[in-house]
Design a protein around this motif. Structure first.
Motif, PDB file in Angstrom:
ATOM      1  N   PHE A   1       0.825  -1.209   0.000  1.00 15.82           N
ATOM      2  CA  PHE A   1       0.000   0.000   0.000  1.00 15.82           C
ATOM      3  C   PHE A   1       0.862   1.264   0.000  1.00 15.82           C
ATOM      4  O   PHE A   1       0.648   2.178  -0.796  1.00 15.82           O
ATOM      5  CB  PHE A   1      -0.947  -0.001   1.209  1.00 15.82           C
ATOM      6  N   LEU A   2       1.849   1.300   0.895  1.00 15.04           N
ATOM      7  CA  LEU A   2       2.716   2.478   0.990  1.00 15.04           C
ATOM      8  C   LEU A   2       3.459   2.756  -0.313  1.00 15.04           C
ATOM      9  O   LEU A   2       3.532   3.901  -0.764  1.00 15.04           O
ATOM     10  CB  LEU A   2       3.746   2.292   2.108  1.00 15.04           C
ATOM     11  N   MET A   3       4.025   1.716  -0.906  1.00 15.26           N
ATOM     12  CA  MET A   3       4.812   1.903  -2.120  1.00 15.26           C
ATOM     13  C   MET A   3       3.932   2.283  -3.316  1.00 15.26           C
ATOM     14  O   MET A   3       4.313   3.108  -4.141  1.00 15.26           O
ATOM     15  CB  MET A   3       5.632   0.648  -2.424  1.00 15.26           C
ATOM     16  N   MET A   4       2.741   1.705  -3.388  1.00 14.38           N
ATOM     17  CA  MET A   4       1.820   2.072  -4.465  1.00 14.38           C
ATOM     18  C   MET A   4       1.328   3.505  -4.275  1.00 14.38           C
ATOM     19  O   MET A   4       1.190   4.247  -5.254  1.00 14.38           O
ATOM     20  CB  MET A   4       0.660   1.081  -4.530  1.00 14.38           C
ATOM     21  N   ARG A   5       1.113   3.904  -3.035  1.00 16.26           N
ATOM     22  CA  ARG A   5       0.696   5.277  -2.735  1.00 16.26           C
ATOM     23  C   ARG A   5       1.772   6.276  -3.181  1.00 16.26           C
ATOM     24  O   ARG A   5       1.464   7.404  -3.578  1.00 16.26           O
ATOM     25  CB  ARG A   5       0.416   5.423  -1.241  1.00 16.26           C
ATOM     26  N   GLU A   6       3.027   5.843  -3.114  1.00 22.39           N
ATOM     27  CA  GLU A   6       4.135   6.696  -3.549  1.00 22.39           C
ATOM     28  C   GLU A   6       4.288   6.695  -5.077  1.00 22.39           C
ATOM     29  O   GLU A   6       5.150   7.366  -5.613  1.00 22.39           O
ATOM     30  CB  GLU A   6       5.448   6.223  -2.911  1.00 22.39           C
ATOM     31  N   GLY A   7       3.463   5.892  -5.760  1.00 24.23           N
ATOM     32  CA  GLY A   7       3.472   5.888  -7.221  1.00 24.23           C
ATOM     33  C   GLY A   7       4.351   4.819  -7.857  1.00 24.23           C
ATOM     34  O   GLY A   7       4.631   4.877  -9.049  1.00 24.23           O
ATOM     35  N   HIS A   8       4.766   3.832  -7.091  1.00 24.16           N
ATOM     36  CA  HIS A   8       5.658   2.803  -7.617  1.00 24.16           C
ATOM     37  C   HIS A   8       4.903   1.572  -8.087  1.00 24.16           C
ATOM     38  O   HIS A   8       3.801   1.277  -7.614  1.00 24.16           O
ATOM     39  CB  HIS A   8       6.674   2.396  -6.539  1.00 24.16           C
ATOM     40  N   GLU A   9       5.516   0.851  -8.993  1.00 22.23           N
ATOM     41  CA  GLU A   9       5.015  -0.458  -9.422  1.00 22.23           C
ATOM     42  C   GLU A   9       5.534  -1.474  -8.413  1.00 22.23           C
ATOM     43  O   GLU A   9       6.730  -1.510  -8.131  1.00 22.23           O
ATOM     44  CB  GLU A   9       5.556  -0.772 -10.817  1.00 22.23           C
ATOM     45  N   VAL A  10       4.651  -2.303  -7.869  1.00 19.56           N
ATOM     46  CA  VAL A  10       5.032  -3.202  -6.785  1.00 19.56           C
ATOM     47  C   VAL A  10       4.765  -4.653  -7.156  1.00 19.56           C
ATOM     48  O   VAL A  10       3.712  -4.991  -7.682  1.00 19.56           O
ATOM     49  CB  VAL A  10       4.252  -2.861  -5.490  1.00 19.56           C
ATOM     50  N   ARG A  11       5.737  -5.501  -6.861  1.00 25.72           N
ATOM     51  CA  ARG A  11       5.595  -6.952  -6.952  1.00 25.72           C
ATOM     52  C   ARG A  11       5.890  -7.511  -5.573  1.00 25.72           C
ATOM     53  O   ARG A  11       6.645  -6.918  -4.811  1.00 25.72           O
ATOM     54  CB  ARG A  11       6.551  -7.542  -7.970  1.00 25.72           C
TER      55      ARG A  11
ATOM     56  N   ILE B   1       6.708   4.502   9.459  1.00 26.28           N
ATOM     57  CA  ILE B   1       6.281   4.614   8.059  1.00 26.28           C
ATOM     58  C   ILE B   1       7.008   5.767   7.379  1.00 26.28           C
ATOM     59  O   ILE B   1       7.502   5.633   6.262  1.00 26.28           O
ATOM     60  CB  ILE B   1       4.746   4.794   7.977  1.00 26.28           C
ATOM     61  N   ARG B   2       7.079   6.893   8.049  1.00 31.51           N
ATOM     62  CA  ARG B   2       7.742   8.072   7.471  1.00 31.51           C
ATOM     63  C   ARG B   2       9.205   7.778   7.171  1.00 31.51           C
ATOM     64  O   ARG B   2       9.708   8.081   6.086  1.00 31.51           O
ATOM     65  CB  ARG B   2       7.625   9.260   8.431  1.00 31.51           C
ATOM     66  N   GLU B   3       9.905   7.158   8.130  1.00 28.77           N
ATOM     67  CA  GLU B   3      11.326   6.845   7.921  1.00 28.77           C
ATOM     68  C   GLU B   3      11.514   5.832   6.807  1.00 28.77           C
ATOM     69  O   GLU B   3      12.458   5.933   6.018  1.00 28.77           O
ATOM     70  CB  GLU B   3      11.951   6.331   9.217  1.00 28.77           C
ATOM     71  N   LEU B   4      10.626   4.849   6.715  1.00 27.22           N
ATOM     72  CA  LEU B   4      10.730   3.855   5.653  1.00 27.22           C
ATOM     73  C   LEU B   4      10.544   4.514   4.286  1.00 27.22           C
ATOM     74  O   LEU B   4      11.340   4.280   3.370  1.00 27.22           O
ATOM     75  CB  LEU B   4       9.704   2.736   5.851  1.00 27.22           C
ATOM     76  N   VAL B   5       9.523   5.329   4.147  1.00 26.36           N
ATOM     77  CA  VAL B   5       9.271   6.002   2.866  1.00 26.36           C
ATOM     78  C   VAL B   5      10.450   6.898   2.506  1.00 26.36           C
ATOM     79  O   VAL B   5      10.900   6.917   1.351  1.00 26.36           O
ATOM     80  CB  VAL B   5       7.939   6.795   2.905  1.00 26.36           C
ATOM     81  N   GLU B   6      10.988   7.626   3.477  1.00 27.41           N
ATOM     82  CA  GLU B   6      12.161   8.470   3.221  1.00 27.41           C
ATOM     83  C   GLU B   6      13.352   7.642   2.756  1.00 27.41           C
ATOM     84  O   GLU B   6      14.067   8.021   1.824  1.00 27.41           O
ATOM     85  CB  GLU B   6      12.541   9.260   4.477  1.00 27.41           C
ATOM     86  N   LYS B   7      13.597   6.500   3.404  1.00 27.61           N
ATOM     87  CA  LYS B   7      14.734   5.648   3.049  1.00 27.61           C
ATOM     88  C   LYS B   7      14.541   5.064   1.652  1.00 27.61           C
ATOM     89  O   LYS B   7      15.475   5.034   0.847  1.00 27.61           O
ATOM     90  CB  LYS B   7      14.916   4.535   4.085  1.00 27.61           C
ATOM     91  N   VAL B   8      13.335   4.611   1.345  1.00 29.69           N
ATOM     92  CA  VAL B   8      13.058   4.072   0.010  1.00 29.69           C
ATOM     93  C   VAL B   8      13.304   5.149  -1.047  1.00 29.69           C
ATOM     94  O   VAL B   8      13.974   4.901  -2.054  1.00 29.69           O
ATOM     95  CB  VAL B   8      11.608   3.531  -0.068  1.00 29.69           C
ATOM     96  N   ASN B   9      12.786   6.339  -0.829  1.00 27.25           N
ATOM     97  CA  ASN B   9      12.979   7.429  -1.798  1.00 27.25           C
ATOM     98  C   ASN B   9      14.448   7.789  -1.950  1.00 27.25           C
ATOM     99  O   ASN B   9      14.921   8.053  -3.060  1.00 27.25           O
ATOM    100  CB  ASN B   9      12.146   8.650  -1.404  1.00 27.25           C
ATOM    101  N   GLU B  10      15.173   7.785  -0.847  1.00 25.41           N
ATOM    102  CA  GLU B  10      16.617   8.056  -0.902  1.00 25.41           C
ATOM    103  C   GLU B  10      17.335   6.995  -1.737  1.00 25.41           C
ATOM    104  O   GLU B  10      18.164   7.319  -2.591  1.00 25.41           O
ATOM    105  CB  GLU B  10      17.174   8.081   0.516  1.00 25.41           C
ATOM    106  N   LEU B  11      17.031   5.725  -1.501  1.00 22.90           N
ATOM    107  CA  LEU B  11      17.685   4.650  -2.249  1.00 22.90           C
ATOM    108  C   LEU B  11      17.336   4.704  -3.724  1.00 22.90           C
ATOM    109  O   LEU B  11      18.191   4.479  -4.586  1.00 22.90           O
ATOM    110  CB  LEU B  11      17.313   3.287  -1.658  1.00 22.90           C
ATOM    111  N   LEU B  12      16.087   5.005  -4.036  1.00 26.77           N
ATOM    112  CA  LEU B  12      15.684   5.111  -5.440  1.00 26.77           C
ATOM    113  C   LEU B  12      16.355   6.304  -6.110  1.00 26.77           C
ATOM    114  O   LEU B  12      16.743   6.225  -7.278  1.00 26.77           O
ATOM    115  CB  LEU B  12      14.163   5.211  -5.544  1.00 26.77           C
ATOM    116  N   ARG B  13      16.504   7.380  -5.386  1.00 21.37           N
ATOM    117  CA  ARG B  13      17.169   8.570  -5.930  1.00 21.37           C
ATOM    118  C   ARG B  13      18.633   8.267  -6.222  1.00 21.37           C
ATOM    119  O   ARG B  13      19.144   8.594  -7.289  1.00 21.37           O
ATOM    120  CB  ARG B  13      17.033   9.733  -4.948  1.00 21.37           C
ATOM    121  N   THR B  14      19.321   7.618  -5.309  1.00 19.95           N
ATOM    122  CA  THR B  14      20.731   7.300  -5.540  1.00 19.95           C
ATOM    123  C   THR B  14      20.878   6.251  -6.639  1.00 19.95           C
ATOM    124  O   THR B  14      21.861   6.272  -7.372  1.00 19.95           O
ATOM    125  CB  THR B  14      21.443   6.813  -4.253  1.00 19.95           C
TER     126      THR B  14
END
Length: 132
Positions: A20-30, A109-122
C-alpha cells in the motif's frame, strides 16, 4: 518516473502495509512470499529496489542478498533489509553482504518512505545515461 519495487516478506500484514505504501508513492510493486520466489522475481523483473526480510522460508534474506550481489545482471539492485533482527551482529552482516540499508521492525512509516525514496534517488543518479 515510476520505479519497480519488489517486496520479499512472508508476513502478510507487513506485505499488505508495504505494498500500500509503495503504491501510494506511485511505484510499481511486486510481492514474493519466500526467499526463493524473491530471488526468482528479482532476476525476472529487475526491480529498482528490493525490500527484503531476513527470516523467511526456503532462503533467508541474507542468502537472497548474497545471490543478488553475485549475479552480474542484477548485482546493482538497491536492497533494503527490513527485519525484526535488530542486533548489531545482524546489521553488520547485512551491510557487509552488500545491503544498501538496514531497518528494523517495527518501523516508522515516514522513515521507511524516506529511506526508500533516498535509495531510489541514488539508484537513478548512478544509472547509466543510456538507459533513459
Amino acid at each position: 518516473m515510476k520505479k519497480r519495487i519488489l517486496i520479499v516478506d512472508d508476513e502478510p500484514n507487513i506485505v499488505i502495509s508495504l505494498e500500500f505504501l509503495m503504491m501510494r508513492e506511485g511505484h510499481e510493486v511486486r510481492v514474493a512470499r519466500d526467499g526463493e520466489a524473491g530471488l526468482a522475481a528479482a532476476r525476472a523483473h529487475r526491480p529498482d529496489l528490493v525490500v527484503l526480510d531476513v527470516m523467511m522460508p526456503k532462503l533467508d534474506g541474507f542468502a537472497v542478498l548474497e545471490a543478488v550481489r553475485a549475479d552480474p545482471a542484477i548485482a546493482d539492485t538497491r536492497i533494503l533489509l527490513l527485519t525484526a533482527m535488530g542486533g548489531e551482529v545482524e546489521r553488520s552482516k547485512g551491510l557487509a553482504l552488500g545491503a544498501d540499508a538496514y531497518m528494523t521492525k517495527p518501523f516508522s512509516i515516514r522513515e521507511l518512505v524516506e529511506k526508500v525514496n533516498e535509495l531510489l534517488r541514488t539508484a537513478s543518479e548512478s544509472a547509466p545515461d543510456a538507459e533513459v
